[in-house]
Design an enzyme around this catalytic site. Structure first.
Site, PDB file in Angstrom:
ATOM      1  N   SER A  42       0.820  -1.201   0.000  1.00  0.00           N
ATOM      2  CA  SER A  42       0.000   0.000   0.000  1.00  0.00           C
ATOM      3  C   SER A  42       0.860   1.260   0.000  1.00  0.00           C
ATOM      4  CB  SER A  42      -0.978  -0.044   1.182  1.00  0.00           C
ATOM      5  OG  SER A  42      -2.021   0.887   1.036  1.00  0.00           O
ATOM      6  N   ASP A 163      -5.974  -3.333  -2.477  1.00  0.00           N
ATOM      7  CA  ASP A 163      -4.955  -3.073  -1.463  1.00  0.00           C
ATOM      8  C   ASP A 163      -4.426  -4.361  -0.836  1.00  0.00           C
ATOM      9  OD1 ASP A 163      -3.550  -2.251   0.835  1.00  0.00           O
ATOM     10  OD2 ASP A 163      -4.885  -0.557   1.174  1.00  0.00           O
TER      11      ASP A 163
END
Length: 281
Positions: A42, A163
Site C-alpha cells: 500500500s 490493497d
C-alpha cells in the site's frame, strides 16, 4: 540482532501515515543505506518506489508539499474517478511530468522490490515485482494502494486486485519465506496498538462478484492484530528490529492536516537516521 547484506526490509502501509515511512527512508538514503530485498504494501509500496530509485525527498514532496498544492484527496474524486484520491494526478501526472520518477534508476537497481496486492478472486495476497514495463509497475503500485470501498478495483495481468493490506498488512512472513532470517520493519502505528473495531460479515451485495474477497475483508481486523502479536513476540526475542512512531499517532489514513503530516515525517526521518547510526556504522 545484527543487520547484514541478507537482512530484509518490510514496509507497512497506512495511507497518509506513510509519511512516517517516507521520513525513515529519506533518513536511510541520506546515509546511503539500502537493503537488497524490500517487500512493501500500500502506502509502503508508494514510498518504497522512490527508495528503490534512490530519489531522496521525492515521497515527501508527493505526500506533503504536493498535497497542499494539488489537494488530491477528496470525495469529488470518488464521484469523478471512482476513487477517494486523484488517481490520474498521482499515477500519471506525478511520475511523468510534475514529479518525474527515475524509471531507469529503478529498472537498473539490482536489489529486489516486491509489492503486495490482494487478488479479488481468491482473497489471497500476491507478491509482485516489475523490472521492465512502466505501465505494469504503475498498475501494481496502484493496486497495492487501492483501499477497499473507496477505490476502484485495478486489473494487473487481467486479474482484479485491491490493497495488499486487506490480507497481508505487514508482509514479514513473505520476507522470511524468501530466505531473509533477519528483518527491519518500518511500521506506521505505535507499539502496543491494536485494532479495537470488530470484524463483521460483509453483505453479499458488496463486491458481489468476489465472495473470497468478502471473506478476507470479514477477517481483516483479526488478521492484523495477529500479525502485531507475532511482531511483538519476535521483537522481544531480538529476531527483528521495528522502527515505528514513538509519539501518539495523530495522523489519519486520509489525513490532510499538513502540520500533523510534517511532524510525522520529521519523526520518521529522525528515527531513520538513528537506526543508521546505531546499526550501520
Amino acid at each position: 540482532m545484527k543487520v547484514n547484506w541478507n537482512t530484509g526490509l518490510v514496509l507497512e502501509g497506512g495511507g497518509m501515515r506513510g509519511v512516517f515511512t517516507s521520513g525513515v527512508l529519506d533518513g536511510f538514503m541520506k546515509h546511503d543505506v539500502y537493503f537488497h530485498y524490500v517487500v512493501a504494501v500500500s502506502a509502503g509500496a508508494c514510498n518504497g518506489l522512490s527508495y528503490m530509485s534512490h530519489q531522496i525527498r521525492r515521497a515527501r514532496i508527493s505526500n506533503i508539499d504536493f498535497l497542499l498544492k494539488y489537494k488530491y484527496i477528496g470525495l469529488r474524486f470518488l464521484f469523478s474517478q471512482g476513487c477517494i484520491i486523484d488517481r490520474k494526478l498521482l499515477y500519471e501526472d506525478f511520475p511523468e511530468k510534475l514529479l518525474p520518477y527515475d524509471y531507469d534508476a529503478y529498472f537498473n537497481n539490482p536489489d529486489e522490490f516486491e509489492m503486495v496486492t490482494t487478488n479479488c478472486l481468491t482473497g489471497r495476497p500476491c507478491y509482485l515485482s516489475e523490472r521492465k514495463d512502466k505501465q505494469r509497475l504503475i498498475d501494481i503500485v496502484m493496486a497495492s494502494s487501492s483501499l477497499p470501498y473507496v477505490s476502484k478495483i485495478v486489473n494487473v495481468d487481467g486479474v482484479p486486485m485491491l490493497d495488499g493490506g486487506i490480507v497481508d498488512s505487514i508482509p514479514l512472513m513473505r520476507s522470511i519465506e524468501r530466505g531473509h532470517k533477519t528483518n527491519v520493519l518500518v511500521l506506521t502505528r505505535n507499539k502496543g496498538y491494536r485494532l479495537t473495531e470488530h470484524d463483521h460479515k460483509i453483505p453479499h451485495f458488496i463486491y458481489k462478484g468476489y465472495p473470497r474477497l468478502r471473506v478476507a475483508l470479514s477477517h481483516r481486523c483479526e488478521a492484523y492484530n495477529r500479525q502485531l502479536d507475532m511482531i511483538d513476540e519476535m521483537e522481544e526475542k531480538g529476531e527483528i528490529i521495528c522502527i515505528r512512531p514513538e509519539r501518539p499517532m495523530e495522523v489519519g489514513r486520509l489525513e490532510r492536516d499538513l502540520d500533523k503530516l510534517e511532524r510525522l515525517y520529521e519523526e520518521g526521518f529522525m528515527l531513520g537516521e538513528k537506526f543508521c547510526r546505531e546499526y550501520m556504522q
